[in-house]
Motif scaffolding. Sequence first.
Motif, PDB file in Angstrom:
ATOM      1  N   SER A 200      -5.483   2.799  -8.698  1.00 33.43           N
ATOM      2  CA  SER A 200      -4.769   1.448  -8.969  1.00 33.43           C
ATOM      3  C   SER A 200      -3.714   1.604 -10.167  1.00 33.43           C
ATOM      4  O   SER A 200      -3.203   1.554 -10.837  1.00 33.43           O
ATOM      5  CB  SER A 200      -5.868   0.702  -8.839  1.00 33.43           C
ATOM      6  OG  SER A 200      -6.794   0.618 -10.318  1.00 33.43           O
TER       7      SER A 200
ATOM      8  N   ALA B 164      -1.482   3.463  -9.474  1.00 38.25           N
ATOM      9  CA  ALA B 164      -0.494   3.100  -8.463  1.00 38.25           C
ATOM     10  C   ALA B 164       1.043   1.849  -9.370  1.00 38.25           C
ATOM     11  O   ALA B 164       2.212   1.639  -9.291  1.00 38.25           O
ATOM     12  CB  ALA B 164      -0.666   1.543  -7.696  1.00 38.25           C
TER      13      ALA B 164
ATOM     14  N   ALA C 229       0.479   3.928  -4.404  1.00 37.02           N
ATOM     15  CA  ALA C 229      -0.487   4.006  -4.121  1.00 37.02           C
ATOM     16  C   ALA C 229      -0.224   4.817  -2.879  1.00 37.02           C
ATOM     17  O   ALA C 229      -1.385   5.168  -2.208  1.00 37.02           O
ATOM     18  CB  ALA C 229      -0.657   2.479  -3.124  1.00 37.02           C
TER      19      ALA C 229
ATOM     20  N   MET D 270      -0.432  -1.284   3.858  1.00 36.00           N
ATOM     21  CA  MET D 270       1.368  -1.193   2.708  1.00 36.00           C
ATOM     22  C   MET D 270       2.416  -1.148   3.092  1.00 36.00           C
ATOM     23  O   MET D 270       3.111  -1.584   2.342  1.00 36.00           O
ATOM     24  CB  MET D 270       0.524  -0.050   2.291  1.00 36.00           C
ATOM     25  CG  MET D 270      -0.520   0.303   0.089  1.00 36.00           C
ATOM     26  SD  MET D 270      -0.830  -1.092  -0.012  1.00 36.00           S
ATOM     27  CE  MET D 270      -2.079  -2.207   0.629  1.00 36.00           C
TER      28      MET D 270
ATOM     29  N   ILE E 291      -5.460  -2.391  -2.920  1.00 29.37           N
ATOM     30  CA  ILE E 291      -5.089  -0.546  -3.832  1.00 29.37           C
ATOM     31  C   ILE E 291      -5.755  -0.396  -4.460  1.00 29.37           C
ATOM     32  O   ILE E 291      -6.334   0.789  -4.540  1.00 29.37           O
ATOM     33  CB  ILE E 291      -4.353  -1.361  -4.448  1.00 29.37           C
ATOM     34  CG1 ILE E 291      -2.635  -1.419  -3.716  1.00 29.37           C
ATOM     35  CG2 ILE E 291      -3.581   0.458  -4.988  1.00 29.37           C
ATOM     36  CD1 ILE E 291      -1.182  -1.244  -4.504  1.00 29.37           C
TER      37      ILE E 291
END
Length: 296
Positions: free
Chosen positions: A220, A223, A271, A119, A211
């Motif tokens: 998700s 996020a 995330a 990430m 994710i």
Amino acid sequence: MSEFLTNETLMLATGLLLGAILGSFLNVCAHRIPLGQSIISPRSYCPQCKEVIRWFRNLPVLTWLVQGGKAKCCGIRIPMRYWLVEAFLAMAFGLLFHRYVQAPDAGQLLSGCFFVWCMIAVVVIDMQTMLIPDRFSMGGAVLGVLVSIAFPSIHMIHSESAFLGGFAGGLNALIGLLIGSATLYWIGILAEKALKKEALGEGDVKLMGCIGAFCGWKGSLFAIFGGATLGAVLLVPAMLLGRLRSGEGNSVDGISWGKEIPFGPYLALAALLYLLGIRPWVDAWFDSLGWILSGR
Ligand SMILES: [Zn+2]
């Protein structure tokens, strides 16, 4: 001495050190991968005077601090971003290793470290190039499903049977992948209709697959909406400030009204916020909505 060298402090130190080293490696990857260069050779060299950087002048976190953000060879300024990446990875890995002492779970430790690394790489590369390489988004999504089959505990699944656990883990990853990608895709095409211009990159939809595979559908969805909130909280003041400072002008420091702003970094940071910190609360909130799904 023996009191200091407990299992807990050793693990914490290992996490900090490993995170700093892999953060340094991330900086190399984030610089070279978009340029199509090898990440292994040549050795690190100064971009200005091309001098090879000796190992003791290339220590993660420390070198930047000791040398005051400047290269020793020719004094070129080293952006603070490099230090921030190394320091963040050190802290995140330290947290994951420390968590492992509290509740040993090899799957959560390994997948957590990989996901953090992936990430932050996306954050750095997307901010520089406005692109997310497929090897991180799609590669990460496929890997996320495989890791979930091997370690279903990353989706809080604890089954006696390795077969059933693996099946449930893979299914959870797949559901997260599809819900994450599809939700963002639909928001994107609706926004496109409303704004009459391209609102979302395909790379963000693929990133949501990664994710979702690692964080599940709750992670998700968090996020997406957490990322949008984070973006608004961080960007709107920056934009207003830019507008004020430049008078009526449109841009200051590369941030401007109407200019395309990458969404990927905010998705990735949200995330990480979920995985490293607030997962218990987010999951509990979604669970409290169970009556909607069950109709009871
Ligand atoms: Zn130099």
